[in-house]
Design an enzyme around this catalytic site. Sequence first.
Site, short mmCIF file in Angstrom:
data_model
loop_
_atom_site.label_atom_id
_atom_site.label_comp_id
_atom_site.label_asym_id
_atom_site.label_seq_id
_atom_site.Cartn_x
_atom_site.Cartn_y
_atom_site.Cartn_z
N HIS A 155 0.83 -1.20 0.00
CA HIS A 155 0.00 0.00 0.00
C HIS A 155 0.87 1.26 0.00
O HIS A 155 0.60 2.21 -0.75
CB HIS A 155 -0.91 0.01 1.23
CG HIS A 155 -2.14 -0.83 1.08
ND1 HIS A 155 -2.19 -1.93 0.25
CD2 HIS A 155 -3.37 -0.75 1.65
CE1 HIS A 155 -3.38 -2.48 0.32
NE2 HIS A 155 -4.13 -1.79 1.17
N HIS A 214 1.35 -2.55 9.42
CA HIS A 214 2.78 -2.80 9.19
C HIS A 214 3.63 -2.14 10.28
O HIS A 214 3.15 -1.39 11.12
CB HIS A 214 3.21 -2.28 7.81
CG HIS A 214 2.61 -3.03 6.67
ND1 HIS A 214 3.11 -4.23 6.21
CD2 HIS A 214 1.54 -2.74 5.87
CE1 HIS A 214 2.37 -4.65 5.19
NE2 HIS A 214 1.41 -3.77 4.97
#
Length: 262
Positions: A155, A214
Amino acid sequence: MERIDRWARSARSCLVRSSVRRAMPWGLLLLTLGGSLVKEWAPLPESYFSNKRNLLNIYFVKLAWGWTLWLLLPFISITNYYVTRNTLAVLRRITSLLVGTVVWYACTMVFLHIEDLTSSCYKSPTLDVLHRQHLSRLQCQQAGGFWHGFDISGHSFLLSYCALMIVEEMAVMHNLNTSRNPRLHMVLNCLFLALSCFKMIWLFMFVTTAVYFHNFSQKLFGTLVGLLAWYGTYRVWYLTPFSPGLPPQNVSLSSQKPKRSL
């Protein structure tokens, strides 16, 4: 039509400035750093956007390259033809989308390969007990395990790359005057506003990735790859003769004769 024209003029005044293009890469890095600090030191409460099943993620981010490609293709074609009146020049510029597609696919495959090389199969999300006999993602998942490794943020990469591409290609609107051709004027305003909306969506979801998902290194690597892909194309390769070239810039067409309507 007047409302769309007014919105487009407002968006132009904010989004197509050269200062915006210069500042945006640094802004993306700061968003990654700031979002990661929030995630580690002052985590935000769970929200709709902390769920990967949110509508923006499912229907927009996961298809981000497709949406970007779908809008940039007509935008680049129309603006470049209006400026150059040269079909070959338009075809040359459109190849920048092919380059972007290759970059997106290659980076995605490399990210997956790195994750597989660095991953192990664990029995639970706590990552404390290894399934040593399962050496692939498929085997691990079939055994009910958890495949975990260095998962570079796709992303962070894709959203930064798409946003930077959109900003670069919209620069042609800075001095483009199509007011004497009402139909073309409306089409370009609609495409420009659509691209502006998608750019805002990409930036918003980039921030949600930074604050919810993340770890810092995974997001930093993803963002740096996105910035490197942009820099290597728009700041290095596209300046050379044998390349798709840059979008037409610093071209004022307000004094030209009206063009034939589309």
